[in-house]
Design an enzyme around this catalytic site. Structure first.
Site, PDB file in Angstrom:
ATOM      1  N   VAL A   1       0.811  -0.968   0.200  1.00 19.98           N
ATOM      2  CA  VAL A   1       0.150   0.198   0.144  1.00 19.98           C
ATOM      3  C   VAL A   1       0.453   1.036  -0.198  1.00 19.98           C
ATOM      4  CG1 VAL A   1      -1.940  -0.932   1.252  1.00 19.98           C
ATOM      5  CG2 VAL A   1      -0.408   0.005   2.365  1.00 19.98           C
TER       6      VAL A   1
ATOM      7  N   TYR B   1       3.955   5.006  15.962  1.00 18.76           N
ATOM      8  CA  TYR B   1       2.699   4.736  15.781  1.00 18.76           C
ATOM      9  C   TYR B   1       1.852   5.315  15.631  1.00 18.76           C
ATOM     10  CZ  TYR B   1      -1.358   1.083  15.326  1.00 18.76           C
ATOM     11  OH  TYR B   1      -2.077   0.200  15.516  1.00 18.76           O
TER      12      TYR B   1
ATOM     13  N   LYS C   1      -1.144   6.839  13.876  1.00 23.68           N
ATOM     14  CA  LYS C   1      -2.908   6.634  13.743  1.00 23.68           C
ATOM     15  C   LYS C   1      -3.547   8.059  13.494  1.00 23.68           C
ATOM     16  CE  LYS C   1      -2.954   1.950  12.562  1.00 23.68           C
ATOM     17  NZ  LYS C   1      -3.200   1.879  11.457  1.00 23.68           N
TER      18      LYS C   1
HETATM   19  N1  LIG Z   1      -4.612  -6.265  16.549  1.00 22.18           N
HETATM   20  C1  LIG Z   1      -4.499  -4.961  17.522  1.00 22.18           C
HETATM   21  O1  LIG Z   1      -4.856  -4.581  18.494  1.00 22.18           O
HETATM   22  C2  LIG Z   1      -4.796  -3.357  16.065  1.00 22.18           C
HETATM   23  C3  LIG Z   1      -5.490  -2.183  17.065  1.00 22.18           C
HETATM   24  C4  LIG Z   1      -5.968  -0.977  17.434  1.00 22.18           C
HETATM   25  C5  LIG Z   1      -5.962  -0.541  14.817  1.00 22.18           C
HETATM   26  N2  LIG Z   1      -5.068  -1.897  14.467  1.00 22.18           N
HETATM   27  C6  LIG Z   1      -5.042  -2.420  13.347  1.00 22.18           C
HETATM   28  O2  LIG Z   1      -5.702  -3.153  12.767  1.00 22.18           O
HETATM   29  C7  LIG Z   1      -4.964  -3.416  11.238  1.00 22.18           C
HETATM   30  C8  LIG Z   1      -4.259  -4.876  10.817  1.00 22.18           C
HETATM   31  O3  LIG Z   1      -3.888  -4.630  12.306  1.00 22.18           O
HETATM   32  P1  LIG Z   1      -4.462  -6.527  12.571  1.00 22.18           P
HETATM   33  O4  LIG Z   1      -3.824  -6.847  14.010  1.00 22.18           O
HETATM   34  O5  LIG Z   1      -4.974  -7.773  11.923  1.00 22.18           O
HETATM   35  O6  LIG Z   1      -2.530  -6.853  12.209  1.00 22.18           O
HETATM   36  P2  LIG Z   1      -1.981  -8.145  10.941  1.00 22.18           P
HETATM   37  O7  LIG Z   1      -0.414  -7.616  10.892  1.00 22.18           O
HETATM   38  O8  LIG Z   1      -2.884  -9.406  11.140  1.00 22.18           O
HETATM   39  O9  LIG Z   1      -2.526  -7.354   9.563  1.00 22.18           O
HETATM   40  C9  LIG Z   1      -1.738  -7.144   8.567  1.00 22.18           C
HETATM   41  C10 LIG Z   1      -1.438  -7.003   7.705  1.00 22.18           C
HETATM   42  O10 LIG Z   1      -1.697  -6.190   6.911  1.00 22.18           O
HETATM   43  C11 LIG Z   1      -0.765  -6.775   5.873  1.00 22.18           C
HETATM   44  N3  LIG Z   1      -0.303  -5.395   5.691  1.00 22.18           N
HETATM   45  C12 LIG Z   1       1.900  -5.325   6.518  1.00 22.18           C
HETATM   46  N4  LIG Z   1       2.094  -3.883   5.488  1.00 22.18           N
HETATM   47  C13 LIG Z   1       1.550  -3.670   4.467  1.00 22.18           C
HETATM   48  C14 LIG Z   1       1.877  -3.496   3.471  1.00 22.18           C
HETATM   49  N5  LIG Z   1       3.237  -2.303   3.096  1.00 22.18           N
HETATM   50  N6  LIG Z   1       0.952  -3.557   1.661  1.00 22.18           N
HETATM   51  C15 LIG Z   1      -0.665  -4.372   2.604  1.00 22.18           C
HETATM   52  N7  LIG Z   1       0.170  -4.446   3.097  1.00 22.18           N
HETATM   53  C16 LIG Z   1       0.437  -4.627   4.098  1.00 22.18           C
HETATM   54  C17 LIG Z   1       0.247  -7.926   6.848  1.00 22.18           C
HETATM   55  O11 LIG Z   1       0.695  -9.053   5.584  1.00 22.18           O
HETATM   56  C18 LIG Z   1      -0.739  -8.499   6.700  1.00 22.18           C
HETATM   57  O12 LIG Z   1      -1.477  -9.572   6.722  1.00 22.18           O
HETATM   58  C19 LIG Z   1      -3.521  -2.844  11.234  1.00 22.18           C
HETATM   59  O13 LIG Z   1      -3.487  -1.181  10.398  1.00 22.18           O
HETATM   60  C20 LIG Z   1      -2.871  -1.957  12.579  1.00 22.18           C
HETATM   61  O14 LIG Z   1      -2.813  -1.329  13.096  1.00 22.18           O
HETATM   62  C21 LIG Z   1      -4.839  -3.161  14.831  1.00 22.18           C
END
Ligand SMILES: NC(=O)c1ccc[n+]([C@@H]2O[C@H](COP(=O)([O-])OP(=O)(O)OC[C@H]3O[C@@H](n4cnc5c(N)ncnc54)[C@H](O)[C@@H]3O)[C@@H](O)[C@H]2O)c1
Length: 251
Positions: free
Chosen positions: A65, A156, A160
């Site tokens: 992305v 981070y 965000k």
């Molecule tokens: N898990 C949490 O507690 C939490 C809380 C708040 C926000 N988030 C946000 O939710 C989103 C997903 O998090 P998650 O916990 O499911 O993480 P995750 O690591 O399971 O999923 C993230 C996915 O994004 C992909 N990815 C990473 N870099 C990329 C890039 N440059 N281009 C395309 N794909 C890419 C990864 O390969 C992975 O499949 C993120 O934006 C994260 O910041 C997560």
């Protein structure tokens, strides 16, 4: 409920965690989905699994992305495979824990590039198309870390917080074109990557002292809110940042 029958959706970072649960939710409600991820093998495996479980049409696409050419290629791929795009979910993100003084320029740049610039570039890729047809929905992935600070996550948190204001500004500029833009702000969600960065003791303490519902969230509990925001049930919700955190920010 099959609110997305005939709708066409792009979900970035859809190979795992919240993104994968989001693809599954849209698929279960009748949408066709382009699932993109930087990890092409994982994207393909997730697409195959979700298509088998739901009977939906899921196309996987390998894309970073943070690279403009990949985002333009994602739009092209989605139009070729699905014929139209109705909904974009900018979910892809990475997170690292670093004391402020220890953050390298490379780590800072990586987080800002994926978590903030990725949403900017992917949105910019689809907005002219959405404007042309005067409809579209964009949902960005922010975090409770975009609303309040957390120690050792300044890169981070900054990314965000940027996503929250990017969302609100896009809402102002794109609302007149019938393009709805919102973001979600999850708290601590039990995905492999989020649980993997902390010890069981840290997580137990976090739950006991910070989360009134006394548990971590599930990826599906974020996916269901994303689906609500993307649906006509949320047709007058615009420019908002919806918190999904088990009550953590209530204090
Ligand atoms: N898990 C949490 O507690 C939490 C809380 C708040 C926000 N988030 C946000 O939710 C989103 C997903 O998090 P998650 O916990 O499911 O993480 P995750 O690591 O399971 O999923 C993230 C996915 O994004 C992909 N990815 C990473 N870099 C990329 C890039 N440059 N281009 C395309 N794909 C890419 C990864 O390969 C992975 O499949 C993120 O934006 C994260 O910041 C997560």
């Amino acid at each position: 409920m099959r609110r997305f029958e005939g709708k066409r959706v792009i979900v970035t970072g859809g190979a795992s965690g919240i993104g994968k649960a989001t693809v599954a939710r849209f698929a279960a409600e009748g949408a066709a989905v382009v699932l993109t991820d930087i990890d092409g093998a994982a994207a393909s495996a997730a697409a195959t699994q979700i298509a088998r479980e739901t009977g939906a049409t899921i196309h996987s696409f390998t894309a970073d992305v943070s690279v403009k050419a990949d985002d333009l290629a994602t739009r092209q791929f989605a139009l070729e495979k699905m014929g139209d795009i109705d909904i974009l979910v900018n979910n892809a993100g990475i997170f690292y824990e670093d004391r402020f003084e220890d953050i390298t320029e490379a780590r800072w740049d990586a987080i800002l590039a994926v978590d903030l610039k990725g949403s900017f570039l992917m949105s910019q890729a689809v907005v002219p198309y959405f404007k042309g047809k005067r409809s579209g929905v964009i949902i960005n992935m922010a975090s409770t870390n975009g609303l309040v600070g957390e120690r050792n996550y300044s890169h981070y948190n900054a990314a965000k917080a940027g996503v929250v204001l990017l969302t609100k500004t896009l809402a102002l500029e794109l609302g007149p074109f019938n393009i709805r833009v919102n973001c979600v702000c999850p708290g601590y969600i039990a995905t492999d990557s989020a649980v993997g960065i902390n010890t069981p003791e840290f997580i137990k303490d976090y739950i006991e002292h910070k989360i009134p519902l006394r548990r971590l969230g599930k990826a599906e509990e974020v996916a269901s809110v994303i689906a609500f925001l993307a649906s006509d049930d949320a047709s007058f919700v615009h420019g908002d940042a919806i918190v999904i955190d088990g009550g953590q920010l209530a204090e």
